[in-house]
Design a protein around this motif. Structure first.
Motif, PDB file in Angstrom:
ATOM      1  N   LYS A 255      94.661  36.136  41.895  1.00 39.00           N
ATOM      2  CA  LYS A 255      94.033  37.286  42.564  1.00 39.00           C
ATOM      3  C   LYS A 255      94.781  38.602  42.306  1.00 39.00           C
ATOM      4  O   LYS A 255      94.732  39.522  43.128  1.00 39.00           O
ATOM      5  N   GLU A 256      95.489  38.689  41.174  1.00 37.88           N
ATOM      6  CA  GLU A 256      96.267  39.898  40.903  1.00 37.88           C
ATOM      7  C   GLU A 256      95.384  41.022  40.323  1.00 37.88           C
ATOM      8  O   GLU A 256      95.086  41.997  41.002  1.00 37.88           O
ATOM      9  N   LYS A 257      94.997  40.872  39.048  1.00 37.73           N
ATOM     10  CA  LYS A 257      94.179  41.887  38.356  1.00 37.73           C
ATOM     11  C   LYS A 257      93.112  41.138  37.571  1.00 37.73           C
ATOM     12  O   LYS A 257      92.434  40.284  38.116  1.00 37.73           O
ATOM     13  N   HIS A 258      92.922  41.495  36.289  1.00 37.74           N
ATOM     14  CA  HIS A 258      92.162  40.624  35.411  1.00 37.74           C
ATOM     15  C   HIS A 258      92.979  39.352  35.200  1.00 37.74           C
ATOM     16  O   HIS A 258      94.210  39.384  35.265  1.00 37.74           O
ATOM     17  N   VAL A 259      92.295  38.272  34.900  1.00 39.62           N
ATOM     18  CA  VAL A 259      93.058  37.088  34.504  1.00 39.62           C
ATOM     19  C   VAL A 259      93.557  37.300  33.070  1.00 39.62           C
ATOM     20  O   VAL A 259      94.751  37.266  32.803  1.00 39.62           O
ATOM     21  N   PHE A 260      92.623  37.551  32.133  1.00 38.01           N
ATOM     22  CA  PHE A 260      92.991  37.928  30.770  1.00 38.01           C
ATOM     23  C   PHE A 260      92.568  39.378  30.534  1.00 38.01           C
ATOM     24  O   PHE A 260      91.405  39.735  30.764  1.00 38.01           O
ATOM     25  N   GLY A 261      93.476  40.207  30.058  1.00 40.57           N
ATOM     26  CA  GLY A 261      93.156  41.561  29.638  1.00 40.57           C
ATOM     27  C   GLY A 261      93.365  41.659  28.137  1.00 40.57           C
ATOM     28  O   GLY A 261      94.490  41.515  27.657  1.00 40.57           O
ATOM     29  N   ILE A 262      92.279  41.875  27.366  1.00 40.86           N
ATOM     30  CA  ILE A 262      92.346  41.862  25.903  1.00 40.86           C
ATOM     31  C   ILE A 262      92.383  43.299  25.403  1.00 40.86           C
ATOM     32  O   ILE A 262      91.429  44.061  25.608  1.00 40.86           O
ATOM     33  N   TYR A 263      93.457  43.651  24.695  1.00 41.70           N
ATOM     34  CA  TYR A 263      93.633  45.027  24.215  1.00 41.70           C
ATOM     35  C   TYR A 263      93.955  45.063  22.721  1.00 41.70           C
ATOM     36  O   TYR A 263      94.602  46.003  22.248  1.00 41.70           O
ATOM     37  N   HIS A 264      93.534  44.052  21.986  1.00 44.54           N
ATOM     38  CA  HIS A 264      93.768  44.015  20.541  1.00 44.54           C
ATOM     39  C   HIS A 264      92.610  43.288  19.865  1.00 44.54           C
ATOM     40  O   HIS A 264      91.971  42.417  20.469  1.00 44.54           O
TER      41      HIS A 264
END
Length: 439
Positions: free
Chosen positions: A107-116
């Motif tokens: 429950k923090e932020k996104h589980v996976f954040g894709i930036y590439h």
């Protein structure tokens, strides 16, 4: 004598040039061999490798594996639940799970954040995105990337399932997302695309979100073989998203099936719009769209199969309208559309409108309410079919009159209508109705 000296000088120059050329060739050959030898001696750490994550191993954290991975590496995750929190990815890597792998975002932020670019994720259960009134947290979030691939993923208890922002040439395939939406304000969408193009959305299951699929300012998408059901608002909803195609999808038992708004050049083919039933539920809402085609779709058990508001140059061809409250509701600002070769079967009202004139064309449709005849046996009726009945017209103008449906007064008016057809808007008619339904 002078000529002989010049000849000798030229000969010496040629000899020197040839010698220098041979020396250069020999030096180049040695350099090439040395470079090739050095490449062969490079350590294997510079080549793509597989990194294994498992419970009880020295590397038991996916977050740590992502941190040590290089571009092109593959991370293989063994069975188990991994409580990871937010996982940012800024490298071109592949993440693949074995059967039974769960990644918990805590429950923090996104589980996976894709930036590439060039990220692939497959065979995982992903749960526990953050919840916020200010940020749209997702199980998988991508931003300004291309060529990503997500397959065989099971998303649960995330506000948004997949959120693609300015993301191009990516695929979401054979995955599912079950949301935690309690209402339209707090809920997120199963698959959400913003300002994205040339993406493939294939074979996914979306359930219990605000909208199953939501698109905005997104073009050149193929949306195929998805199932979107039991969502709070729409099975699919898109605005300002032209030149898209959606085919062979099922939109069932949503508050409303699909809304297509402020777009053009949309292909809608072989979809099923089923049991989207409620006070104002539509199988599909078409609002201010143009130059589009609906063909071979099935609309069954919806309050309103098609609600047409401000649409132009749309072709409705080879569709089935079965057992709906209204087949097509056409508002007066809807012009120059063609309704041809469709089946209208067991609808309360096949066509409804709030105007007495139309530029829309009805041609060679099957109407189970048609009471005409075919004396020349060409399979088409010899007299036109009036697509709108007297009561159907007044219901569109004054919806509260629906309480009188099948009352003695209405039955009396319908008898008058049969005797005196002049009371029905004469422009809404199929001049060559089919005698048998299209198969």
């Amino acid at each position: 004598m002078k000529t002989h000296s010049l000849s000798k000088i030229n000969s010496n120059l040629k000899t020197n040039v040839l010698q220098k050329s041979k020396q250069f060739q020999k030096l180049f050959h040695h350099l090439f061999i040395s470079l090739l030898f050095l490449l062969l001696l490079l350590p294997t750490s510079y080549q793509a490798r597989t990194i294994t994550v498992c419970k009880g191993c020295s590397l038991d954290s996916l977050k740590h594996a992502i941190q040590i991975a290089n571009h092109g590496d593959k991370i293989q995750i063994k069975n188990g639940t991994y409580k990871e929190g937010f996982l940012p990815i800024t490298k071109s890597i592949t993440i693949q799970g074995e059967t039974g792998v769960t990644i918990d975002g805590l429950k923090e932020k996104h589980v996976f954040g894709i930036y590439h670019d060039h990220v692939q994720i497959s065979n995982l259960k992903i749960t526990g995105s953050g919840i916020s009134d200010l940020v749209e947290y997702a199980g998988i979030y991508t931003e300004k990337v291309k060529d990503c691939h997500f397959e065989n993923l099971e998303l649960e208890d995330n506000v948004y399932g997949f959120y693609l922002s300015e993301t191009n040439h990516c695929t979401i395939k054979n995955s599912s997302s079950i949301g935690n939406a309690e209402n339209e304000v707090l809920g997120g969408n199963g698959i959400h695309l913003w300002s994205s193009s040339h993406n493939q959305i294939i074979g996914n299951q979306l359930k219990k979100h605000r909208d199953g699929i939501y698109l905005e300012f997104s073009e050149h998408l193929n949306i195929i073989n998805n199932r979107s059901q039991e969502n709070i608002r729409y099975g699919m909803h898109f605005m300002f998203s032209s030149e898209n195609s959606f085919a062979k999808n099922t939109f069932k038992n949503n508050s409303a099936g699909v809304a297509v708004m402020y777009s053009k050049k949309i292909i809608m083919k072989e979809n099923q719009f089923i049991e989207n039933w409620g006070e104002s539920s539509n199988g599909i809402l078409l609002k201010d769209i143009s130059e589009s085609t609906l063909t071979k779709n099935t609309f069954e058990g919806n309050t309103i199969a098609v609600f047409a508001d401000g649409i132009t140059h749309i072709n409705f061809i080879d569709n089935d309208f079965i057992n709906n409250g209204w087949g097509i509701k056409i508002l007066g600002n809807t012009d120059h559309n063609r309704i041809q070769n469709n089946n209208f079967i067991r609808n309360v009202f096949d066509i409804s409108t709030n105007t007495k004139s139309t530029t829309n064309v009805f041609f060679q449709n099957y109407w189970d309410h048609y009471e005409g005849y075919d004396l020349n046996f060409d399979q088409y009726g010899d007299v036109p079919h009036k697509t709108i009945h007297f009561f159907g017209y007044w219901i569109a103008v004054y919806p509260f009159l629906m309480i009188l449906y099948e009352s003695p007064v209405v039955l009396f008016l319908q008898g008058i209508e049969k005797a005196f057809p002049i009371v029905t808007p004469i422009e809404f008619e199929d001049k060559q109705p089919r005698m048998k339904e299209r198969i």
